[in-house]
Design a protein around this motif. Structure first.
Motif, PDB file in Angstrom:
ATOM      1  N   ARG A   1     -10.097  -5.814 -13.060  1.00 51.10           N
ATOM      2  CA  ARG A   1      -8.431  -6.061 -13.437  1.00 51.10           C
ATOM      3  C   ARG A   1      -7.930  -4.502 -12.445  1.00 51.10           C
ATOM      4  O   ARG A   1      -6.917  -4.740 -11.556  1.00 51.10           O
ATOM      5  N   THR A   2      -8.403  -3.761 -12.924  1.00 49.05           N
ATOM      6  CA  THR A   2      -8.513  -2.166 -12.057  1.00 49.05           C
ATOM      7  C   THR A   2      -7.959  -2.245  -9.984  1.00 49.05           C
ATOM      8  O   THR A   2      -7.875  -2.207  -9.767  1.00 49.05           O
ATOM      9  N   ILE A   3      -9.074  -2.899 -10.492  1.00 48.48           N
ATOM     10  CA  ILE A   3      -9.022  -3.981  -8.466  1.00 48.48           C
ATOM     11  C   ILE A   3      -8.649  -4.460  -8.302  1.00 48.48           C
ATOM     12  O   ILE A   3      -7.938  -4.741  -6.982  1.00 48.48           O
ATOM     13  N   ILE A   4      -8.130  -5.739  -8.462  1.00 44.50           N
ATOM     14  CA  ILE A   4      -7.008  -6.878  -8.388  1.00 44.50           C
ATOM     15  C   ILE A   4      -5.814  -5.954  -8.108  1.00 44.50           C
ATOM     16  O   ILE A   4      -4.983  -6.221  -7.717  1.00 44.50           O
ATOM     17  N   LEU A   5      -5.455  -4.975  -9.472  1.00 48.32           N
ATOM     18  CA  LEU A   5      -4.227  -4.820  -9.264  1.00 48.32           C
ATOM     19  C   LEU A   5      -3.935  -3.328  -8.575  1.00 48.32           C
ATOM     20  O   LEU A   5      -2.881  -3.348  -8.217  1.00 48.32           O
ATOM     21  N   TYR A   6      -4.861  -2.939  -8.177  1.00 45.59           N
ATOM     22  CA  TYR A   6      -4.528  -2.007  -7.210  1.00 45.59           C
ATOM     23  C   TYR A   6      -3.265  -1.730  -6.339  1.00 45.59           C
ATOM     24  O   TYR A   6      -2.569  -0.464  -5.881  1.00 45.59           O
ATOM     25  N   GLY A  62      -1.326  -9.089  -8.093  1.00 46.24           N
ATOM     26  CA  GLY A  62      -2.356  -7.842  -9.140  1.00 46.24           C
ATOM     27  C   GLY A  62      -0.917  -8.448 -10.154  1.00 46.24           C
ATOM     28  O   GLY A  62      -1.668  -8.943 -11.482  1.00 46.24           O
ATOM     29  N   VAL A 102     -13.766 -11.792  -4.555  1.00 41.27           N
ATOM     30  CA  VAL A 102     -12.064 -11.771  -4.926  1.00 41.27           C
ATOM     31  C   VAL A 102     -11.981  -9.561  -5.299  1.00 41.27           C
ATOM     32  O   VAL A 102     -11.384  -9.487  -3.773  1.00 41.27           O
ATOM     33  N   SER A 103     -13.237  -9.100  -5.548  1.00 39.26           N
ATOM     34  CA  SER A 103     -13.157  -7.388  -5.842  1.00 39.26           C
ATOM     35  C   SER A 103     -12.949  -7.216  -4.638  1.00 39.26           C
ATOM     36  O   SER A 103     -12.666  -6.224  -3.701  1.00 39.26           O
ATOM     37  N   TYR A 154      -9.500  -7.645  -2.235  1.00 39.94           N
ATOM     38  CA  TYR A 154      -9.006  -6.081  -3.061  1.00 39.94           C
ATOM     39  C   TYR A 154      -9.274  -5.312  -2.394  1.00 39.94           C
ATOM     40  O   TYR A 154      -8.536  -3.762  -2.549  1.00 39.94           O
ATOM     41  N   LEU A 155     -11.451  -5.235  -2.267  1.00 37.78           N
ATOM     42  CA  LEU A 155     -11.278  -3.432  -1.850  1.00 37.78           C
ATOM     43  C   LEU A 155     -11.061  -3.131  -0.312  1.00 37.78           C
ATOM     44  O   LEU A 155     -11.619  -2.344   0.097  1.00 37.78           O
ATOM     45  N   LEU A 199      -1.794   6.079  -6.082  1.00 43.63           N
ATOM     46  CA  LEU A 199      -2.320   5.755  -6.585  1.00 43.63           C
ATOM     47  C   LEU A 199      -3.071   6.532  -7.698  1.00 43.63           C
ATOM     48  O   LEU A 199      -3.931   6.066  -8.385  1.00 43.63           O
ATOM     49  N   TYR A 255      -1.546   5.335 -10.244  1.00 44.69           N
ATOM     50  CA  TYR A 255      -2.556   4.333 -11.191  1.00 44.69           C
ATOM     51  C   TYR A 255      -4.056   4.310 -11.761  1.00 44.69           C
ATOM     52  O   TYR A 255      -3.688   3.810 -12.970  1.00 44.69           O
ATOM     53  N   PHE A 256      -4.607   4.779 -11.398  1.00 42.92           N
ATOM     54  CA  PHE A 256      -5.901   5.164 -11.523  1.00 42.92           C
ATOM     55  C   PHE A 256      -5.782   6.543 -13.033  1.00 42.92           C
ATOM     56  O   PHE A 256      -6.385   5.812 -13.937  1.00 42.92           O
ATOM     57  N   PHE A 315       0.163   1.869 -16.828  1.00 41.80           N
ATOM     58  CA  PHE A 315       0.633   1.195 -15.872  1.00 41.80           C
ATOM     59  C   PHE A 315       0.899  -0.244 -15.896  1.00 41.80           C
ATOM     60  O   PHE A 315       2.072  -1.434 -15.698  1.00 41.80           O
ATOM     61  N   ILE A 366       4.451  -2.433 -15.706  1.00 43.96           N
ATOM     62  CA  ILE A 366       4.715  -3.809 -14.840  1.00 43.96           C
ATOM     63  C   ILE A 366       5.393  -4.944 -16.173  1.00 43.96           C
ATOM     64  O   ILE A 366       5.705  -5.312 -15.213  1.00 43.96           O
TER      65      ILE A 366
END
Lengths: 313, 362, 302
Positions: free
Chosen positions: A125-130, A190, C35-36, C39-40, C281, C284-285, C291, C295
């Motif tokens: 979830r963290t990866i998809i939302l960042y 996300g 998918v990750s 995003y990464l 960022l 966020y982290f 967070f 939203i």
């Protein structure tokens, strides 16, 4: 009894008589009303007042400065005859359509996958939302770089041996919108996934048990039971995505500046250029009014479904 | 200003939310030191009335007087009231002491006086060990005690309770009920107490006001309300298990329904002469005689047992009277079964008779 | 047993997977990992590119890690890169953004929290109407309000300045924040407010002594929402700042990367992009679930 009171303590009775009168409604809880002045100013003054102001001036021939010389629908006629505006609307429609469908499908699918009692849900979830935390400018610039034909994806695939491979969306007018789409989806899914996940978590566990007892397969349960149950969540997502799409501006500015040619022009850019660059205020006002109309077309049926139905039900 | 013999007076009070009338020109006089219970099911306006007295709701029309002073438009804190809420409404970030002294600090009472009053209230309620705790660390019963303490330190003449025991479990509710009664005996303040629980109302009240859709249906002592309900609504509302009603006709002082004939000898009619009319008789299950007591009853009826609900302390027996289901309360040791014959005795002087159309007591 | 635990802790609700290496599971994790990667990859590319030298970028590919790590692009992006005649890098933009961010966040949250509190506890005839207008306003495209806003700021004498932008952010942040606080205060039992009134506390007394201490978590959510939102703004920065030296970071970043003059220094561009994205960022982290809560509060109406 009141007579007894007055004779016993006339001063006090006089005071209480003064207090007994109903105070002016306007001055009841005056502090609260003063504290709400910003709210009243913003809602009525800015949101209503400013909007009406722009709509009114969209019927004038304002050029460099706003002037109240009314010209009827002339600005709108000119707007809808302008190739750039028409191209912007077409771009928005294509971009909006794919963006809406993809964001909903990808957002829901990811949410459903994350809802399968997997390990590391938080990590995924963290990866998809960042990306949602990043600005459209940052998003646009990084994807501009990844899609760079000389160094990015095209270059890498070609250097792997497939020399005829062509993928240069940001410089190809035919597919530039899809290049922007890739970045838009990356940034926005996300949020939708999180909303969908919350929706899925809100579904009673017994529904799953009942479906299992009835021998309904997982996929079928999602399609026939879960998704129909999540209608309000889908509608909320739809409205959010749609409202975002209509305003799309920064992403395109950063990624393509509307090019190549007019291939990725958007209505919001048209408004900005005419209002603050082209010194043709009337056109800018008319174009922004059209944006409002578009939002209204999406929003009014939704508001009707969401709030209008409740009162009667 | 305490020359008035009334502590709280409600004069022609109206409250409407738009077209919905919540309170309907109410008049109510509450005596000095009286314990008045506002009783009714939810939505009857009892809490609304209490909120009006407290100044938390503005009435549409009418006046509220406290201690001989018109307080209709005064702030809640200027009315000389203390209030206890159903959800306790303790400020979560303050200690028990902070909760109890908040109102006094707002009223700029000197610090040593605050300390004195908090200590006194804590002693009365036996919550001294809890003073430095936060509400989150207290049990429901302790929280409600603190909430009462918060009203107590204000040194006011009128206490308002808004369903204070409804959030507690049954046993604790009974304990605190007794404590509130003891508190009233000790302090002798005027107390106005809202509840939907008739046991609380019966045990605590000097007088009960039974409310329904913004009107007061009856305002009397618990005894009067139980024995001589003024209308069918009150009769039905009070008592558990509730009263049996049989519809029929009143003919020259005798109640008739199907094959049942009840001469109303000994019944106190509201008026000396009552004309014949359709009437409904109400008989409490506990006022039906069975076993050895039947012999003393003026009227005896033979019935058949339909259903038996043993409750331990007593037994509720459902019989058929004519075609109507009828409940009879017998003692816990009664051994009756479905189909048994049962002779019951009825005493008309303990019954209630209502006009079927107006539902008013005859 | 595991089922009850999951449902009480509001954990995942789907049916329990059978074995860790079952076919469905391999598919499930396979998809999620792929998918990750999507995003990464951009984050990876940004970092890698920003650590390479230009010659290495020209011969290698964007995904490859640097052979030789250099921090020169970062230094250049931060303090040396030239836009026109000024060679101060992105740092002026960063400080502008900070100067816009801090007062905007404070002002908007203070006003919105008072709005939310007053809307719930001090309703007056018509107060709900203003709230509804505010909510509708959240959906009105900003474009239609831009020009009158310019006029208003010019009348106030703050057009083009950072102060003007603070006002703009406070105004346009009001709908979402007011909704956030209104929903929070509506969950506070009304009896608490009534008790405080009986205790003689007034509008501000109840706000500061009762409501504010209780609402601290929602203030954190609001701060997260506003910090990322205001930091990431581009449109208002372009429209309401007239002098280049006052531009917020996003606007300056776009001007650096998309400038048509000079040779493209991709490593500096990526370092600049990363620098701009760093504040949201980090927020966020660090904020994690808050967070998401922010939203979600913004997205789903109460």
């Amino acid at each position: 009894m009141a007579v007894v009171d007055q004779s016993a303590a006339p001063v006090s009775a006089e005071r209480s008589a003064a207090r007994a009168r109903k105070p002016n409604k306007l001055f009841r809880n005056l502090t609260a009303k003063i504290a709400m002045i910003p709210l009243v100013f913003v809602s009525v003054g800015v949101f209503v007042g400013f909007t009406i102001w722009t709509i009114v001036y969209s019927f004038t021939s304002s050029k460099l400065l706003p002037k109240l010389n009314f010209v009827g629908f002339e600005q709108y006629t000119r707007l809808w005859a302008d190739r750039r505006w028409l191209q912007s609307i077409e771009n928005l429609a294509i971009f909006g359509f794919f963006s809406l469908i993809l964001t909903l499908v990808v957002g829901f699918t990811l949410a459903a996958l994350l809802d399968r009692k997997i390990r590391g849900e938080d990590v995924f979830r963290t990866i998809i939302l960042y990306p949602f935390a990043l600005s459209f400018i940052v998003t646009g610039l990084v994807w501009q770089w990844i899609l760079n034909p000389q160094f990015g994806i095209q270059h890498i695939v070609q250097s792997l041996g497939w020399t005829s491979f062509q993928f240069d969306p940001l410089n190809n007018p035919d597919i530039v919108l899809y290049g922007i789409l890739i970045a838009g989806i990356w940034q926005g899914t996300g949020l939708i996934m999180c909303i969908m996940l919350a929706g899925l978590r809100g579904i009673d566990d017994d529904i799953w048990k009942a479906a299992k007892v009835d021998g309904i397969g997982t996929l079928k349960t999602y399609l026939r039971i879960i998704i129909p149950m999540m209608r309000p969540v889908f509608i909320t997502s739809l409205v959010l995505i749609a409202a975002g799409i209509i305003k799309v501006y920064d992403l395109v500015v950063a990624q393509t500046s509307g090019g190549p040619g007019l291939a990725s022009q958007m209505p919001a850019m048209y408004v900005y250029d005419y209002m603050f660059g082209g010194q043709n205020l009337g056109q800018g006002f008319a174009a922004s009014t059209m944006m409002l109309v578009t939002v209204a077309i999406i929003l009014i049926p939704w508001a009707y479904l969401e709030f209008g139905g409740k009162k009667r039900g | 200003m305490s020359t008035s013999k009334y502590s709280v007076q409600i004069k022609d009070l109206d409250l409407a939310f738009g077209a919905v009338k919540v309170l309907n020109s109410l008049d109510l006089d509450i005596g000095e030191g009286e314990f008045l219970v506002l009783l009714g099911s939810s939505g009857c306006g009892k809490s609304t009335l209490l909120n009006c007295i407290a100044g938390l709701l503005e009435p549409t029309d009418g006046e509220i007087w406290i201690k001989g002073e018109n307080v209709t438009w005064k702030e809640p804190s200027e009315r000389g009231i203390g209030m206890v809420f159903q959800s306790y409404a303790l400020y979560p970030q303050m200690t028990v002491e902070g909760n109890m002294s908040f109102g006094l600090k707002n009223a700029r009472v000197p610090a040593d006086e605050i300390k004195k009053r908090v200590a006194r209230a804590a002693a009365v309620l036996q919550i001294e060990p809890l003073l430095q705790r936060k509400p989150g660390a207290l049990s429901g019963g302790q929280r409600q005690r603190v909430a009462i303490g918060r009203a107590l330190v204000r040194d006011v003449d009128v206490f308002l309770f808004d369903e204070p025991l409804s959030n507690l479990d049954a046993k604790l509710r009974a304990d605190l009920r007794v404590e509130i009664k003891r508190l009233h005996q000790q302090l002798k303040n005027t107390m106005i107490y809202v509840t939907h629980d008739q046991v609380e109302a019966m045990t605590l009240a000097d007088r009960i006001a039974i409310m329904k859709s913004g009107n007061i249906m009856q305002l009397s002592t618990p005894d009067e309300i139980y024995n001589r309900p003024q209308n069918k609504y009150v009769a039905d509302f009070i008592g558990s298990p509730s009263m049996n009603f049989i519809g029929g006709d009143l003919e020259r002082g005798t109640f008739k329904s199907g094959g049942i004939v009840l001469p109303m000898t000994g019944y106190q009619f509201a008026a000396p002469q009552v004309a014949d009319r359709p009437a409904t008789i109400g008989i409490r299950p506990e006022h039906v005689a069975t076993g050895a007591l039947v012999a003393a009853a003026p009227i005896k009826l033979d019935t058949v047992v339909d259903l038996v609900e043993p409750m331990g302390s007593d037994t509720l027996v459902w019989i058929k009277l004519g075609d109507m289901p009828f409940r009879v309360r017998m003692d816990g040791q009664a051994r009756v079964h479905h189909g048994d014959h049962l002779t019951i005795g009825i005493d008309p002087s303990k019954a209630s008779l209502f006009d079927t159309k107006t539902e008013v007591r005859l | 047993m595991a089922d009850t635990a999951a449902s009480t802790s509001r954990g995942p609700r789907g049916p329990k997977p059978k074995r860790i290496f079952s076919g469905t599971n391999i598919l499930l994790y396979g998809i999620l990992i792929l998918v990750s990667l999507y995003y990464l990859v951009p984050l990876w590319v940004m970092i890698m590119t920003s650590l390479k030298t230009m010659p290495e970028i020209r011969i290698g590919n964007v995904f490859a890690p640097p052979v030789e790590i250099t921090f020169q692009p970062w230094i250049q992006a931060w303090s040396q890169h030239c836009t026109g005649l000024v060679c101060k890098g992105l740092s002026p933009g960063f400080w502008n953004s900070v100067q816009i961010l801090v007062p905007s966040v404070i002002l908007s949250i203070v006003i919105a929290s008072i709005n939310g509190y007053a809307l719930i506890n001090w309703k007056f005839k018509g107060s709900e109407v203003f709230f509804v207008i505010l909510m509708i306003g959240a959906f009105i495209p900003y474009q239609i309000m831009l020009y009158p806003m310019v006029i208003m700021l010019r009348e106030l004498g703050v057009y083009g300045s950072l102060t003007g932008l603070v006002i703009v952010h406070t105004i346009f942040g009001m709908p979402i924040l007011t909704l956030l606080f209104r929903n929070y205060f509506s969950s506070v039992p009304e009896e608490l407010f009534k008790a405080a009134r009986v205790d003689g506390a007034g509008f501000w007394g109840i706000y500061f002594r009762i409501m504010l201490p209780m609402a601290l978590p929602i203030f954190v959510v609001a701060i997260i929402l506003q910090v990322t939102g205001i930091w990431n703004d581009f449109l208002f920065g372009v429209v309401f700042i007239s002098k280049a030296e006052n531009y917020p970071m996003t606007v300056q970043l776009n001007n650096i990367v998309n400038s048509v003059q000079g040779i493209k220094e991709y490593n500096v561009n990526m370092a600049a992009t990363l620098l701009t994205g760093l504040v949201p960022l980090v927020v966020y982290f660090l904020s994690g679930k808050l967070f998401v809560r922010g939203i979600a509060a913004g997205a789903v109406k109460g």
